[in-house]
Scaffold this motif. Structure first.
Motif, PDB file in Angstrom:
ATOM      1  N   THR A   1      -0.677  -8.310  -3.848  1.00  0.00           N
ATOM      2  CA  THR A   1       0.495  -7.434  -3.737  1.00  0.00           C
ATOM      3  C   THR A   1       1.735  -8.212  -4.121  1.00  0.00           C
ATOM      4  OG1 THR A   1      -0.550  -6.169  -1.961  1.00  0.00           O
ATOM      5  CG2 THR A   1       1.837  -5.979  -2.172  1.00  0.00           C
ATOM      6  N   VAL A   2       2.494  -7.659  -5.071  1.00  0.00           N
ATOM      7  CA  VAL A   2       3.741  -8.299  -5.511  1.00  0.00           C
ATOM      8  C   VAL A   2       4.901  -7.351  -5.269  1.00  0.00           C
ATOM      9  CG1 VAL A   2       2.579  -9.737  -7.244  1.00  0.00           C
ATOM     10  CG2 VAL A   2       3.430  -7.466  -7.877  1.00  0.00           C
ATOM     11  N   GLU A   3       6.101  -7.915  -5.199  1.00  0.00           N
ATOM     12  CA  GLU A   3       7.305  -7.090  -5.004  1.00  0.00           C
ATOM     13  C   GLU A   3       8.085  -7.051  -6.296  1.00  0.00           C
ATOM     14  OE1 GLU A   3      11.201  -7.755  -2.538  1.00  0.00           O
ATOM     15  OE2 GLU A   3       9.628  -7.041  -1.188  1.00  0.00           O
TER      16      GLU A   3
ATOM     17  N   LEU B   1       3.235  11.270  -2.501  1.00  0.00           N
ATOM     18  CA  LEU B   1       3.310  11.644  -3.909  1.00  0.00           C
ATOM     19  C   LEU B   1       4.421  10.891  -4.617  1.00  0.00           C
ATOM     20  CD1 LEU B   1       2.787  13.489  -6.377  1.00  0.00           C
ATOM     21  CD2 LEU B   1       4.220  15.215  -5.297  1.00  0.00           C
ATOM     22  N   LYS B   2       5.597  10.887  -4.028  1.00  0.00           N
ATOM     23  CA  LYS B   2       6.760  10.228  -4.626  1.00  0.00           C
ATOM     24  C   LYS B   2       6.528   8.728  -4.771  1.00  0.00           C
ATOM     25  CE  LYS B   2      11.722   9.612  -3.987  1.00  0.00           C
ATOM     26  NZ  LYS B   2      12.870   9.760  -3.056  1.00  0.00           N
ATOM     27  N   LYS B   3       6.005   8.129  -3.700  1.00  0.00           N
ATOM     28  CA  LYS B   3       5.791   6.672  -3.692  1.00  0.00           C
ATOM     29  C   LYS B   3       4.816   6.249  -4.788  1.00  0.00           C
ATOM     30  CE  LYS B   3       3.389   3.245  -0.888  1.00  0.00           C
ATOM     31  NZ  LYS B   3       2.597   3.064   0.320  1.00  0.00           N
ATOM     32  N   ASN B   4       3.644   6.919  -4.882  1.00  0.00           N
ATOM     33  CA  ASN B   4       2.640   6.532  -5.869  1.00  0.00           C
ATOM     34  C   ASN B   4       3.074   6.842  -7.286  1.00  0.00           C
ATOM     35  OD1 ASN B   4       0.229   5.440  -4.377  1.00  0.00           O
ATOM     36  ND2 ASN B   4       0.506   7.352  -3.268  1.00  0.00           N
ATOM     37  N   GLN B   5       3.810   7.961  -7.449  1.00  0.00           N
ATOM     38  CA  GLN B   5       4.340   8.293  -8.772  1.00  0.00           C
ATOM     39  C   GLN B   5       5.311   7.207  -9.227  1.00  0.00           C
ATOM     40  OE1 GLN B   5       3.536  11.419 -10.439  1.00  0.00           O
ATOM     41  NE2 GLN B   5       4.359  10.272 -12.160  1.00  0.00           N
ATOM     42  N   GLU B   6       6.166   6.769  -8.312  1.00  0.00           N
ATOM     43  CA  GLU B   6       7.164   5.754  -8.638  1.00  0.00           C
ATOM     44  C   GLU B   6       6.505   4.409  -8.980  1.00  0.00           C
ATOM     45  OE1 GLU B   6       9.810   5.705  -5.315  1.00  0.00           O
ATOM     46  OE2 GLU B   6      11.047   7.362  -6.096  1.00  0.00           O
TER      47      GLU B   6
ATOM     48  N   ARG C   1       6.727  -2.781  -3.194  1.00  0.00           N
ATOM     49  CA  ARG C   1       5.498  -3.565  -3.156  1.00  0.00           C
ATOM     50  C   ARG C   1       4.414  -2.847  -3.959  1.00  0.00           C
ATOM     51  NH1 ARG C   1       4.863  -7.097   2.242  1.00  0.00           N
ATOM     52  NH2 ARG C   1       7.012  -7.827   2.347  1.00  0.00           N
ATOM     53  N   VAL C   2       3.790  -3.621  -4.884  1.00  0.00           N
ATOM     54  CA  VAL C   2       2.775  -3.048  -5.770  1.00  0.00           C
ATOM     55  C   VAL C   2       1.493  -3.872  -5.638  1.00  0.00           C
ATOM     56  CG1 VAL C   2       2.204  -2.394  -8.129  1.00  0.00           C
ATOM     57  CG2 VAL C   2       4.604  -2.365  -7.367  1.00  0.00           C
ATOM     58  N   LYS C   3       0.421  -3.198  -5.229  1.00  0.00           N
ATOM     59  CA  LYS C   3      -0.875  -3.883  -5.140  1.00  0.00           C
ATOM     60  C   LYS C   3      -1.524  -3.840  -6.524  1.00  0.00           C
ATOM     61  CE  LYS C   3      -3.641  -3.527  -1.510  1.00  0.00           C
ATOM     62  NZ  LYS C   3      -4.688  -3.041  -0.551  1.00  0.00           N
ATOM     63  N   LEU C   4      -1.852  -5.039  -7.065  1.00  0.00           N
ATOM     64  CA  LEU C   4      -2.476  -5.152  -8.382  1.00  0.00           C
ATOM     65  C   LEU C   4      -3.914  -5.627  -8.218  1.00  0.00           C
ATOM     66  CD1 LEU C   4       0.470  -6.935 -10.245  1.00  0.00           C
ATOM     67  CD2 LEU C   4      -0.136  -4.517 -10.382  1.00  0.00           C
ATOM     68  N   TYR C   5      -4.829  -4.910  -8.868  1.00  0.00           N
ATOM     69  CA  TYR C   5      -6.251  -5.261  -8.798  1.00  0.00           C
ATOM     70  C   TYR C   5      -6.591  -6.126 -10.003  1.00  0.00           C
ATOM     71  CZ  TYR C   5      -6.367  -1.700  -5.198  1.00  0.00           C
ATOM     72  OH  TYR C   5      -6.118  -0.984  -4.065  1.00  0.00           O
ATOM     73  N   LEU C   6      -7.055  -7.354  -9.739  1.00  0.00           N
ATOM     74  CA  LEU C   6      -7.260  -8.336 -10.800  1.00  0.00           C
ATOM     75  C   LEU C   6      -8.426  -8.005 -11.720  1.00  0.00           C
ATOM     76  CD1 LEU C   6      -6.584 -11.668  -8.837  1.00  0.00           C
ATOM     77  CD2 LEU C   6      -4.987 -10.111  -9.966  1.00  0.00           C
ATOM     78  N   ASP C   7      -9.362  -7.156 -11.259  1.00  0.00           N
ATOM     79  CA  ASP C   7     -10.501  -6.788 -12.102  1.00  0.00           C
ATOM     80  C   ASP C   7     -10.201  -5.558 -12.961  1.00  0.00           C
ATOM     81  OD1 ASP C   7     -10.344  -5.051 -10.004  1.00  0.00           O
ATOM     82  OD2 ASP C   7     -12.504  -4.995  -9.596  1.00  0.00           O
ATOM     83  N   LYS C   8      -8.916  -5.135 -12.978  1.00  0.00           N
ATOM     84  CA  LYS C   8      -8.522  -3.988 -13.797  1.00  0.00           C
ATOM     85  C   LYS C   8      -7.308  -4.362 -14.623  1.00  0.00           C
ATOM     86  CE  LYS C   8     -10.088  -0.731 -10.263  1.00  0.00           C
ATOM     87  NZ  LYS C   8     -11.431  -0.591 -10.824  1.00  0.00           N
ATOM     88  N   ASP C   9      -7.194  -3.741 -15.831  1.00  0.00           N
ATOM     89  CA  ASP C   9      -6.029  -4.050 -16.666  1.00  0.00           C
ATOM     90  C   ASP C   9      -4.828  -3.225 -16.199  1.00  0.00           C
ATOM     91  OD1 ASP C   9      -6.293  -1.475 -17.623  1.00  0.00           O
ATOM     92  OD2 ASP C   9      -7.316  -2.072 -19.475  1.00  0.00           O
TER      93      ASP C   9
END
Length: 650
Positions: free
Chosen positions: A375-377, A310-315, A382-390
């Protein structure tokens, strides 16, 4: 922990019992399982109880179990032949774990080795009975057969020096083993002798000098003639052993000393028996408890995991918005590059950029074409970014994960609390089961003021009292009916006056229970009726004022004004033990009242069983539950007349 007496222990206890029980008269004999208890009486000394537990122990005891109502056939056999006779002798057989007790023309032989037995024989050793019948290679334990002792073993007290040397030197093993086996003393006393002799217990018998053998022999005689000093040995607060003399082997241990060896044995084995009984009685509950503790531990780990998730995804969701411009730019640039170059060329360009120290390239920590993500830092995360989403859609992915984790966390916490409640319930059950091991006694005490009347505590907690006769009926109304109470009465002549104390605060349930109490404690019960009517009124409606020209006898009152009727009330009560104001009391009242205040109760209805017999039946059930209640206490709370037990709720 020691579980049976050794040959040495038996030697000491037999010597002690000679002065204790020889000359005592046998009053009664009890038998249950592997235990035989002989109730003795010795002139000038009073009652003495000798306990024999096959394969375990023999000593005087103060732990008296309640005997079952039907004595066993073995107990009956012993009672028939030895009751009223006197104990003439008691002796140990050949330093073995066998004790012989001579009573009149008979003998009781207690076998305290292995599984053990208690055998009853004539003076000619013909078997009359035993706890169990058995056949061995060289002897038979059955009626009409001659009792034969097991093969004789060496007696360390009587063994000569030459025989001692022969026995020890005939072994090719450690000296401690040779002593324990060949001289019938067990490991503890073999260790003690060698400790006193200052000889290494691991030394081989063939390596011992004559001087060392002599020292061992002398120390052996010293140990077995040592002055009696009975004690229980403790380590870390737990019992370890019970011994008749002080042993060097237990130096440094905590010890509790006793005046007699019987007292020490009784305390040790008495506690051991109770602990074993508790363990056996609560075995299944303890297993459930262990399972619940293990599940609780797993649940704690799950809770920590959900909290972390919960904490990780919220952050991460917050981080995306906190770096809006940067992440929005990365999504646009990465999407464009992948579209124009393809994933393979894109990967290649990123690796080249890292080598050149390009800041954007160095931010990339993972590329996953199959999920169309990079995934970028950012700020160490580390944050996974989906390119087909804004950007908003990417942030929402993490907020949604946080929401799911929160939902799981709430469920896990609820499950955790449920488990804790179950654990507390199991622990209460264990405590209750353990209490049943010892019979609780309701001691004679100063009775509470309301016990001179009929009474019960309602399911809502209100005290309800009623008269027992004309005198107490008069007292209930004149002295105890107050303005905040309610008055109840059955529609039958000879019914008790019933008062609900502080009853104007009571609910309908209490009022119904009081009316049921009124009909059940009336003549309707003794007449065998199954239902009757009753009513309730306010205190100012109850007067000692008779209509003109009439006379009210003692215990009679007039009720004026509107009566609040209850029709067809069943005559049905329950009796049980409740704890009220810190004391255990026998209570008889409506079933719901007993259900609220007692864990176990007996439902009764009008019937054909004489009241005296009904009392005896209830008393036996109470005893089974661990309560020893005088019959008069039960008799005083029951309704008038005969009745039957309708149900026993446990």
């Amino acid at each position: 922990m020691k579980e049976e007496m050794s040959s040495v222990d038996i030697r000491y206890i037999v010597e002690e019992l000679k002065s204790e029980i020889i000359g005592a008269r046998v009053d009664k004999v009890y038998h249950e399982g592997d235990e035989v208890r002989i109730k003795l009486h010795k002139t000038g000394e009073g009652r003495k109880d000798l306990i024999i537990e096959a394969g375990k122990r023999i000593h005087l005891t103060s732990y008296i179990k309640e005997s079952s109502s039907q004595p066993s056939s073995f107990a009956m056999l012993l009672r028939k032949h030895i009751s009223g006779n006197f104990v003439e002798d008691i002796e140990q057989h050949d330093f073995d774990r066998i004790v012989k007790i001579k009573i009149g023309k008979f003998k009781i032989i207690a076998e305290l080795f292995k599984k053990g037995n208690v055998v009853f024989v004539t003076e000619d050793n013909i078997i009359l009975g035993a706890i169990r019948y058995e056949e061995f290679k060289d002897r038979v334990i059955k009626p009409k057969h001659e009792y034969k002792y097991p093969p004789a073993r060496e007696n360390p007290l009587e063994v000569s020096w030459d025989r001692f040397v022969e026995l020890i030197m005939g072994e090719d093993t450690e000296i401690v083993r040779a002593l324990a086996r060949r001289l019938n003393m067990g490991g503890l006393y073999a260790e003690e002798i060698l400790l006193r002799a200052g000889i290494d217990k691991r030394k081989n018998t063939r390596e011992l000098t004559k001087e060392e053998l002599r020292t061992i022999y002398d120390k052996m005689k010293e140990v077995f003639t040592a002055p009696k000093k009975p004690n229980i040995v403790y380590k870390d607060g737990k019992m370890v052993d019970v011994v008749p003399i002080d042993l060097k082997w237990y130096e440094g241990y905590e010890k509790v000393y006793f005046e007699t060896f019987s007292q020490a044995l009784d305390e040790y084995f008495g506690k051991l028996t109770i602990e074993k009984a508790k363990a056996e009685k609560t075995k299944k509950l303890e297993e459930k408890r262990k399972q619940l503790l293990a599940t609780l531990k797993r649940q704690e780990e799950m809770i920590k995991g959900f909290e972390k998730e919960l904490k990780k995804n919220q952050e991460i969701g917050n981080l995306i918005y906190a770096n809006y411009t940067l992440i929005d730019g990365l999504l646009r640039e990465f999407s464009k590059a992948v579209k124009n170059l393809g994933w393979d060329e894109f990967k290649k360009r990123i690796e080249e950029g890292k080598k050149k120290g390009n800041k954007i390239a160095l931010m990339v920590k993972g590329i996953e074409p199959e999920s169309n993500s990079i995934t970028v830092e950012i700020e160490g995360k580390r944050v996974k970014l989906y390119l087909d989403k804004d950007l908003n859609e990417n942030a929402e992915i993490y907020y949604e994960k946080a929401k799911k984790a929160k939902h799981k966390l709430e469920g896990a916490r609820k499950a955790y609390e449920d488990l804790k409640r179950k654990l507390e319930s199991i622990e209460r059950e264990i405590e209750e089961e353990e209490k049943k091991i010892q019979v609780k006694k309701i001691e004679k005490r100063k009775k509470k003021w309301f016990e001179k009347f009929r009474w019960f505590i309602s399911s809502e907690g209100f005290l309800v009292i009623g008269g027992k006769d004309a005198t107490t009926n008069e007292i209930v109304v004149r002295k105890y009916l107050e303005e905040n109470d309610l008055y109840c009465h059955a529609d039958i002549w000879g019914a008790p006056h019933v008062v609900i104390k502080d009853g104007q605060k009571a609910g309908e349930k209490t009022i119904f229970e009081a009316c049921q109490f009124a009909v059940s404690m009336s003549r309707a019960w003794s007449e065998g009726l199954y239902s009757a009517d009753a009513y309730w009124v306010y205190p100012n409606q109850v007067k000692k004022q008779a209509p003109s020209g009439e006379f009210l006898p003692k215990g009679a009152f007039m009720v004026y004004g509107k009566r609040n009727w209850m029709y067809g009330i069943p005559l049905k009560l329950a009796v049980g033990i409740i704890n009220y104001e810190g004391e255990d009391l026998v209570m008889c009242g409506p079933v719901d009242a007993l259900k609220t205040h007692a864990k176990r109760y007996i439902v009764i209805r009008p019937g054909d069983t004489k009241k005296s017999e009904l009392v005896k039946k209830i008393k036996k059930i109470f005893e089974k539950w661990g309560y020893k209640v005088p019959e008069e206490d039960i008799m005083s709370v029951l309704p008038p007349g005969e009745g039957d037990i309708a149900e026993v709720v446990e």
